[in-house]
Design a protein around this motif. Structure first.
Motif, PDB file in Angstrom:
ATOM      1  N   SER A  96      -9.471  -6.552   1.589  1.00  0.00           N
ATOM      2  CA  SER A  96      -8.098  -6.832   2.040  1.00  0.00           C
ATOM      3  C   SER A  96      -7.243  -7.312   0.877  1.00  0.00           C
ATOM      4  CB  SER A  96      -8.136  -7.892   3.153  1.00  0.00           C
ATOM      5  OG  SER A  96      -6.843  -8.262   3.535  1.00  0.00           O
ATOM      6  N   LEU A  97      -7.807  -8.188   0.009  1.00  0.00           N
ATOM      7  CA  LEU A  97      -7.049  -8.686  -1.140  1.00  0.00           C
ATOM      8  C   LEU A  97      -6.730  -7.576  -2.138  1.00  0.00           C
ATOM      9  CD1 LEU A  97      -8.883 -12.070  -1.793  1.00  0.00           C
ATOM     10  CD2 LEU A  97      -6.559 -11.753  -0.966  1.00  0.00           C
ATOM     11  N   LEU A  98      -7.632  -6.626  -2.292  1.00  0.00           N
ATOM     12  CA  LEU A  98      -7.365  -5.510  -3.203  1.00  0.00           C
ATOM     13  C   LEU A  98      -6.154  -4.707  -2.746  1.00  0.00           C
ATOM     14  CD1 LEU A  98     -10.987  -4.256  -3.997  1.00  0.00           C
ATOM     15  CD2 LEU A  98      -9.416  -5.405  -5.548  1.00  0.00           C
ATOM     16  N   HIS A  99      -6.065  -4.520  -1.414  1.00  0.00           N
ATOM     17  CA  HIS A  99      -4.880  -3.806  -0.878  1.00  0.00           C
ATOM     18  C   HIS A  99      -3.611  -4.628  -1.130  1.00  0.00           C
ATOM     19  CE1 HIS A  99      -7.050  -0.511   0.922  1.00  0.00           C
ATOM     20  NE2 HIS A  99      -7.845  -1.346   1.608  1.00  0.00           N
ATOM     21  N   GLN A 100      -3.724  -5.971  -0.935  1.00  0.00           N
ATOM     22  CA  GLN A 100      -2.562  -6.817  -1.171  1.00  0.00           C
ATOM     23  C   GLN A 100      -2.161  -6.818  -2.635  1.00  0.00           C
ATOM     24  OE1 GLN A 100      -3.243 -10.725   0.401  1.00  0.00           O
ATOM     25  NE2 GLN A 100      -3.825  -9.985   2.437  1.00  0.00           N
ATOM     26  N   ILE A 101      -3.187  -6.806  -3.539  1.00  0.00           N
ATOM     27  CA  ILE A 101      -2.898  -6.801  -4.974  1.00  0.00           C
ATOM     28  C   ILE A 101      -2.145  -5.537  -5.371  1.00  0.00           C
ATOM     29  CG2 ILE A 101      -3.976  -6.635  -7.252  1.00  0.00           C
ATOM     30  CD1 ILE A 101      -6.121  -8.546  -6.209  1.00  0.00           C
ATOM     31  N   LYS A 102      -2.539  -4.420  -4.780  1.00  0.00           N
ATOM     32  CA  LYS A 102      -1.837  -3.167  -5.092  1.00  0.00           C
ATOM     33  C   LYS A 102      -0.370  -3.257  -4.690  1.00  0.00           C
ATOM     34  CE  LYS A 102      -5.908  -0.173  -4.749  1.00  0.00           C
ATOM     35  NZ  LYS A 102      -6.548   0.939  -3.997  1.00  0.00           N
ATOM     36  N   GLU A 103      -0.125  -3.824  -3.494  1.00  0.00           N
ATOM     37  CA  GLU A 103       1.256  -3.972  -3.045  1.00  0.00           C
ATOM     38  C   GLU A 103       1.999  -4.978  -3.911  1.00  0.00           C
ATOM     39  OE1 GLU A 103       1.051  -5.072   1.020  1.00  0.00           O
ATOM     40  OE2 GLU A 103       0.170  -3.178   1.694  1.00  0.00           O
ATOM     41  N   THR A 104       1.289  -6.090  -4.284  1.00  0.00           N
ATOM     42  CA  THR A 104       1.929  -7.114  -5.099  1.00  0.00           C
ATOM     43  C   THR A 104       2.272  -6.593  -6.489  1.00  0.00           C
ATOM     44  OG1 THR A 104       0.680  -8.817  -3.924  1.00  0.00           O
ATOM     45  CG2 THR A 104       1.647  -9.444  -6.021  1.00  0.00           C
ATOM     46  N   GLU A 105       1.402  -5.762  -7.051  1.00  0.00           N
ATOM     47  CA  GLU A 105       1.661  -5.199  -8.375  1.00  0.00           C
ATOM     48  C   GLU A 105       2.906  -4.334  -8.372  1.00  0.00           C
ATOM     49  OE1 GLU A 105       0.337  -5.528 -11.388  1.00  0.00           O
ATOM     50  OE2 GLU A 105      -0.892  -7.160 -10.613  1.00  0.00           O
ATOM     51  N   ALA A 106       3.082  -3.598  -7.269  1.00  0.00           N
ATOM     52  CA  ALA A 106       4.282  -2.766  -7.167  1.00  0.00           C
ATOM     53  C   ALA A 106       5.533  -3.646  -7.115  1.00  0.00           C
ATOM     54  CB  ALA A 106       4.190  -1.876  -5.932  1.00  0.00           C
ATOM     55  N   GLN A 107       5.439  -4.733  -6.309  1.00  0.00           N
ATOM     56  CA  GLN A 107       6.578  -5.647  -6.219  1.00  0.00           C
ATOM     57  C   GLN A 107       6.801  -6.359  -7.561  1.00  0.00           C
ATOM     58  OE1 GLN A 107       5.646  -8.246  -2.977  1.00  0.00           O
ATOM     59  NE2 GLN A 107       5.744  -6.637  -1.406  1.00  0.00           N
ATOM     60  N   LYS A 108       5.706  -6.687  -8.266  1.00  0.00           N
ATOM     61  CA  LYS A 108       5.813  -7.387  -9.538  1.00  0.00           C
ATOM     62  C   LYS A 108       6.537  -6.531 -10.579  1.00  0.00           C
ATOM     63  CE  LYS A 108       3.004  -9.650 -13.070  1.00  0.00           C
ATOM     64  NZ  LYS A 108       1.611  -9.987 -13.504  1.00  0.00           N
ATOM     65  N   ARG A 109       6.233  -5.268 -10.594  1.00  0.00           N
ATOM     66  CA  ARG A 109       6.908  -4.378 -11.555  1.00  0.00           C
ATOM     67  C   ARG A 109       8.413  -4.310 -11.270  1.00  0.00           C
ATOM     68  NH1 ARG A 109       2.008  -1.487 -11.086  1.00  0.00           N
ATOM     69  NH2 ARG A 109       2.834  -0.279  -9.329  1.00  0.00           N
ATOM     70  N   GLU A 110       8.739  -4.338  -9.973  1.00  0.00           N
ATOM     71  CA  GLU A 110      10.153  -4.324  -9.602  1.00  0.00           C
ATOM     72  C   GLU A 110      10.836  -5.632 -10.035  1.00  0.00           C
ATOM     73  OE1 GLU A 110      12.952  -3.827  -5.596  1.00  0.00           O
ATOM     74  OE2 GLU A 110      10.780  -3.542  -5.495  1.00  0.00           O
TER      75      GLU A 110
END
Length: 591
Positions: free
Chosen positions: A364-378
């Motif tokens: 579950s955290l890996l999925h959240q990290i992927k979403e967070t990384e996208a938001q972080k780049r933004e």
């Protein structure tokens, strides 16, 4: 070599749960058990030694008393004969040739010798040697003795005193007897020598109750020569080790590789000594046998315990190996959670359950990290855009300052340049700490702006210790205190007042002391008490937030090493005192 061997043993132990259990069993059970057992046995043997020493001390004393009794009887016999007037008359008037008178004297003297020994003829033999004749009582083995032979000479060295000796040990004759000899003198002339002797077999029978196969008994003369010994292999003198132990008063001695307990007793009258030796092995024989039987009986228990440990560790390691295999598989492929079929109810089962839950949470955290990384780049993109704004503001303020200077508008020039300097100080230093000199520059720029904001002049007096200029201070720590003095202390005062803000900085040893002093309206004790109490809510919310922020920063940064005090008097002014440790510049990265 030894270090490598220990390293291999250590790696072997930590490489397996089974080995750890067995090592722990040996270290925390077997070794302490053995240690406690040996301590107990040691104390038991010590107590046994003490009791045995008391016992053999008593035996030594009794043996010496028996010998003293025999020597006393022998001395009494010799003395009674010497003091007999007829004996002395015969010795002084003994005819040089055989005659009837000589025969009468011989018969009389023989009767005298028979009389004192008649009650103990089975014990003592008496011999009287004169220059011409020899008189015997139960001592036929002395018939060849003469007044000038080695034995007589040895006795004459006593100058008339009783001389005790063992003829066989001294190699004076083959007779196995213990002898007492005295030379008889009259007006310096030697009249004869008397010998009172007892057979060694009688001595052995007398001392037999005090001896056994594990002991050695010595009877020593006053000069240290042996009168009697149960060890027939010795010469006339005791071994050197034994003599050394006697001189040192030791309770132990080693002879011919055998360790003995030792006790000695010296008779006060004739100074003879009895030395009793008892082998150590005989003292501890019983306790050693008990210890051996105990260890032999304990071996099956140890074997059973080891087998139980092996069985238990096999059971535990089986579940752990399965869990380890699943974790390794999950590390290679995190798309599927860990699933263990057989879960026990013990701690290993709880661990397995926790690992399965953790694997689901990791997915579950890996999925959240992927979403967070996208938001972080933004957000990073947006942050790059916002970094342009302070730079643009700083350039704009510089432009305004330049234009105000060209048009000779000093107030606009002062405000814009002060604000630009504020932005420069804040933006150039990203650290939590700055130099006190930079902090004071910032404070001066802030006051320059604030006096135009409030439309009254504020004078400043910076009293700075030169040694403190390069010391460090938490960034923007003094600004809330200065702001509190200006807004609270000065804004409510009458306009015709002269407003003075004094900043005093002193460095003393390893501490920095700062006073912020104003001549404003001051504060009441109620307001000061509310500031100190974190749960209070003073009316002036700005005052609460600003000063309390300084107090909290000092507490978080320096704990109980900092000091914060407020001293204020209405219509006189307020002094805020701060102290904190002076950390060297090179330690700032560790703070």
């Amino acid at each position: 070599m030894l270090k490598e061997r220990f390293s291999k043993i250590y790696n072997y132990i930590i490489g397996s749960i089974k080995n750890k259990f067995i090592a722990a069993f040996l270290v925390f059970f077997i070794l302490p058990f053995i240690l406690i057992t040996f301590i107990f046995v040691g104390r038991y043997q010590m107590r046994m030694t003490e009791k045995e020493l008391l016992y053999i001390s008593e035996k030594t004393k009794q043996a010496n008393n028996q010998i003293t009794k025999i020597f006393t009887e022998m001395d009494n016999l010799a003395t009674s004969i010497i003091l007999n007037e007829k004996v002395m008359d015969i010795l002084m008037s003994s005819p040089k040739v055989l005659s009837y008178d000589w025969f009468e004297e011989y018969k009389t003297l023989q009767e005298i010798l028979d009389l004192p020994a008649s009650y103990s003829a089975y014990q003592y033999s008496i011999t009287l040697i004169t220059p011409k004749h020899i008189y015997l009582n139960n001592a036929r083995y002395n018939s060849n003795l003469k007044i000038d032979d080695a034995l007589s000479t040895y006795i004459q060295a006593g100058n008339g005193s009783a001389v005790f000796f063992n003829r066989q040990i001294l190699d004076l004759s083959p007779a196995s007897v213990l002898s007492l000899g005295r030379a008889i003198y009259h007006k310096g002339n030697l009249l004869g020598i008397i010998l009172v002797e007892v057979n060694n077999s009688y001595i052995e029978n007398t001392l037999n109750p005090f001896e056994n196969n594990n002991s050695i008994l010595y009877i020593l003369n006053r000069d240290g020569s042996i009168l009697y010994s149960s060890d027939s292999s010795l010469g006339p003198n005791i071994p050197e080790n034994l003599q050394k132990a006697i001189d040192q008063g030791s309770n132990t001695v080693e002879l011919n590789g055998i360790k003995y307990l030792m006790q000695s007793h010296t008779e006060a009258l004739n100074k003879t000594s009895a030395i009793f030796l008892l082998t150590y092995s005989s003292v501890y024989e019983e306790s050693t046998a008990i210890l051996i039987r105990f260890f032999i009986s304990f071996i099956p228990i140890i074997i059973a315990a080891v087998l139980v440990i092996l069985k238990l560790t096999d059971y535990l390691s089986k579940s752990i190996k399965e869990l380890n295999s699943q974790v390794i598989t999950f590390g290679k492929n995190t798309s599927l959670p860990i699933m263990i079929k057989s879960i026990t109810k013990d701690e290993v089962g709880q661990l397995s359950q926790g690992v399965m839950t953790m694997s689901k949470q990791i997915i579950s955290l890996l999925h959240q990290i992927k979403e967070t990384e996208a938001q972080k780049r933004e957000l990073e993109f947006q942050n790059l855009q916002t970094q342009v704004n302070p730079h643009m503001i700083y350039n704009t303020l510089n432009t305004i300052t330049y234009l105000a200077e060209m048009q000779n508008v000093h107030n606009i020039q002062e405000v814009s340049s002060s604000f630009a300097n504020l932005l420069k100080i804040i933006s150039k230093n990203k650290s939590e700490f700055i130099l006190i000199s930079d902090e004071l520059d910032y404070l001066q720029q802030y006051i320059n702006i604030k006096k135009y904001n409030l439309l009254f002049d504020i004078k400043t007096d910076f009293q700075i210790d030169p040694d403190a200029m390069n010391s460090m201070i938490p960034k923007l720590l003094l600004q809330p205190l200065a702001e509190n003095a200006i807004i609270h202390g000065f804004s409510q005062a009458k306009a015709d007042n002269s407003y003075l803000l004094t900043i005093r900085v002193i460095k003393h040893k390893d501490r920095i002391a700062i006073d912020v002093i104003d001549n404003g309206i001051g504060m009441s004790e109620e307001i000061i008490e509310n500031i100190y109490q974190s749960d209070a809510h003073p009316k002036n919310s700005f005052l609460s937030i600003g000063i309390r922020n300084v107090m909290e920063r000092l507490r978080l940064q320096y704990s109980d090493q900092s000091i914060f005090q407020i001293n204020s008097y209405p219509n006189i002014g307020t002094t805020i005192h701060i102290e904190y440790p002076d950390f060297p510049y090179h330690k700032l990265d560790d703070i």
